[in-house]
Write a protein that holds these residues in place. Sequence first.
Motif, PDB file in Angstrom:
ATOM      1  N   THR A 297       5.381  20.768  -7.351  1.00 46.89           N
ATOM      2  CA  THR A 297       6.408  21.310  -8.236  1.00 46.89           C
ATOM      3  C   THR A 297       6.978  22.589  -7.637  1.00 46.89           C
ATOM      4  OG1 THR A 297       4.819  22.642  -9.465  1.00 46.89           O
ATOM      5  CG2 THR A 297       5.230  20.389 -10.276  1.00 46.89           C
TER       6      THR A 297
ATOM      7  N   PRO B  44       7.419  25.659  -8.927  1.00 43.91           N
ATOM      8  CA  PRO B  44       6.603  26.874  -9.069  1.00 43.91           C
ATOM      9  C   PRO B  44       5.412  26.900  -8.108  1.00 43.91           C
ATOM     10  CG  PRO B  44       7.138  25.993 -11.224  1.00 43.91           C
ATOM     11  CD  PRO B  44       7.591  24.979 -10.208  1.00 43.91           C
ATOM     12  N   LEU B  45       4.827  25.742  -7.849  1.00 45.02           N
ATOM     13  CA  LEU B  45       3.705  25.702  -6.924  1.00 45.02           C
ATOM     14  C   LEU B  45       4.172  25.971  -5.500  1.00 45.02           C
ATOM     15  CD1 LEU B  45       0.702  25.342  -6.540  1.00 45.02           C
ATOM     16  CD2 LEU B  45       1.067  22.878  -6.428  1.00 45.02           C
TER      17      LEU B  45
ATOM     18  N   ALA C  82       4.509  29.614  -5.209  1.00 44.50           N
ATOM     19  CA  ALA C  82       3.188  30.233  -5.080  1.00 44.50           C
ATOM     20  C   ALA C  82       2.639  30.068  -3.677  1.00 44.50           C
ATOM     21  CB  ALA C  82       2.223  29.620  -6.108  1.00 44.50           C
TER      22      ALA C  82
ATOM     23  N   ALA D  86       1.544  34.695 -10.258  1.00 48.16           N
ATOM     24  CA  ALA D  86       1.780  34.123 -11.589  1.00 48.16           C
ATOM     25  C   ALA D  86       3.057  34.696 -12.198  1.00 48.16           C
ATOM     26  CB  ALA D  86       0.576  34.383 -12.498  1.00 48.16           C
TER      27      ALA D  86
ATOM     28  N   THR E 257       6.128  33.190 -10.409  1.00 46.80           N
ATOM     29  CA  THR E 257       6.371  31.772 -10.678  1.00 46.80           C
ATOM     30  C   THR E 257       6.582  31.480 -12.152  1.00 46.80           C
ATOM     31  OG1 THR E 257       4.006  31.311 -10.901  1.00 46.80           O
ATOM     32  CG2 THR E 257       4.975  31.036  -8.698  1.00 46.80           C
TER      33      THR E 257
ATOM     34  N   MET F  45       4.130  31.105 -14.141  1.00 39.58           N
ATOM     35  CA  MET F  45       2.989  30.276 -14.538  1.00 39.58           C
ATOM     36  C   MET F  45       1.874  31.138 -15.110  1.00 39.58           C
ATOM     37  SD  MET F  45       2.743  27.740 -11.222  1.00 39.58           S
ATOM     38  CE  MET F  45       1.438  26.719 -11.891  1.00 39.58           C
ATOM     39  N   ASP F  46       1.066  30.528 -15.957  1.00 39.37           N
ATOM     40  CA  ASP F  46      -0.152  31.138 -16.455  1.00 39.37           C
ATOM     41  C   ASP F  46      -1.130  31.244 -15.277  1.00 39.37           C
ATOM     42  OD1 ASP F  46      -2.153  31.724 -18.729  1.00 39.37           O
ATOM     43  OD2 ASP F  46      -3.067  30.044 -17.639  1.00 39.37           O
ATOM     44  N   GLU F  47      -1.896  32.336 -15.211  1.00 40.17           N
ATOM     45  CA  GLU F  47      -2.812  32.541 -14.085  1.00 40.17           C
ATOM     46  C   GLU F  47      -3.818  31.402 -13.937  1.00 40.17           C
ATOM     47  OE1 GLU F  47      -4.566  36.473 -13.833  1.00 40.17           O
ATOM     48  OE2 GLU F  47      -2.681  37.393 -14.473  1.00 40.17           O
TER      49      GLU F  47
ATOM     50  N   GLU G 141      -3.525  28.251 -14.975  1.00 41.04           N
ATOM     51  CA  GLU G 141      -2.812  27.053 -14.539  1.00 41.04           C
ATOM     52  C   GLU G 141      -2.450  27.163 -13.058  1.00 41.04           C
ATOM     53  OE1 GLU G 141      -1.167  23.297 -14.515  1.00 41.04           O
ATOM     54  OE2 GLU G 141      -2.523  24.217 -15.953  1.00 41.04           O
ATOM     55  N   LEU G 142      -2.035  28.353 -12.641  1.00 40.70           N
ATOM     56  CA  LEU G 142      -1.716  28.591 -11.233  1.00 40.70           C
ATOM     57  C   LEU G 142      -2.941  28.318 -10.357  1.00 40.70           C
ATOM     58  CD1 LEU G 142       0.085  29.711  -8.924  1.00 40.70           C
ATOM     59  CD2 LEU G 142      -0.800  31.970  -9.525  1.00 40.70           C
TER      60      LEU G 142
ATOM     61  N   GLN H  64      -3.718  24.579 -10.172  1.00 44.97           N
ATOM     62  CA  GLN H  64      -2.811  23.857  -9.287  1.00 44.97           C
ATOM     63  C   GLN H  64      -3.036  24.226  -7.821  1.00 44.97           C
ATOM     64  OE1 GLN H  64       1.260  23.236 -10.286  1.00 44.97           O
ATOM     65  NE2 GLN H  64       0.860  23.233 -12.489  1.00 44.97           N
TER      66      GLN H  64
END
Length: 154
Positions: free
Chosen positions: A14, A16-17, A20, A111, A114, A116-118, A120-121, A124
């Motif tokens: 994805t 956001p990933l 990261a 995080a 992106t 994103m929640d830490e 969840e980051l 992933q």
Amino acid sequence: MGLFDNAVPGGNITKPLMIALGALLVGKMLSGRSAEQPEQSPAPAPTGPAPTETTSADGGLVGGLGGLLDKLRNAGHGNAADSWVGTGQNQPINANDLGTAIGPQIIREIAQRTGMDEQELLKQLSTALPGIVDKLTPNGQVPQQHQVASAFNS
């Protein structure tokens, strides 16, 4: 994306990933979301060392792929990290172990960048990194930083 297609179990990466991973490995923000770092304009020539949170302009937040592997080894996860570089099967890494190795301030910054929640980051990243590192090291050798950066440009 080519190189990163199917590097993650269950499908493609994805956006956001990718952001990261870029922040970790090459210092790139692959989206225009960061207001303080415009993406499209060319970088001005450096006038001298400027205080920054990153370890280098192109080495990501942990010093690039080599820096990430060193952090994992120093945190006691060398077997897993080395399995990703080597040609055998990739060993998994626990999300919390990955977070401890990388460091909470770096995880927090990624995080925020992106959205994103830490947790969840970390989940992933712990799923994606073994396959990504494996793809970046096809011959069992860590590539030069410019080679890692070019993988994110293709």
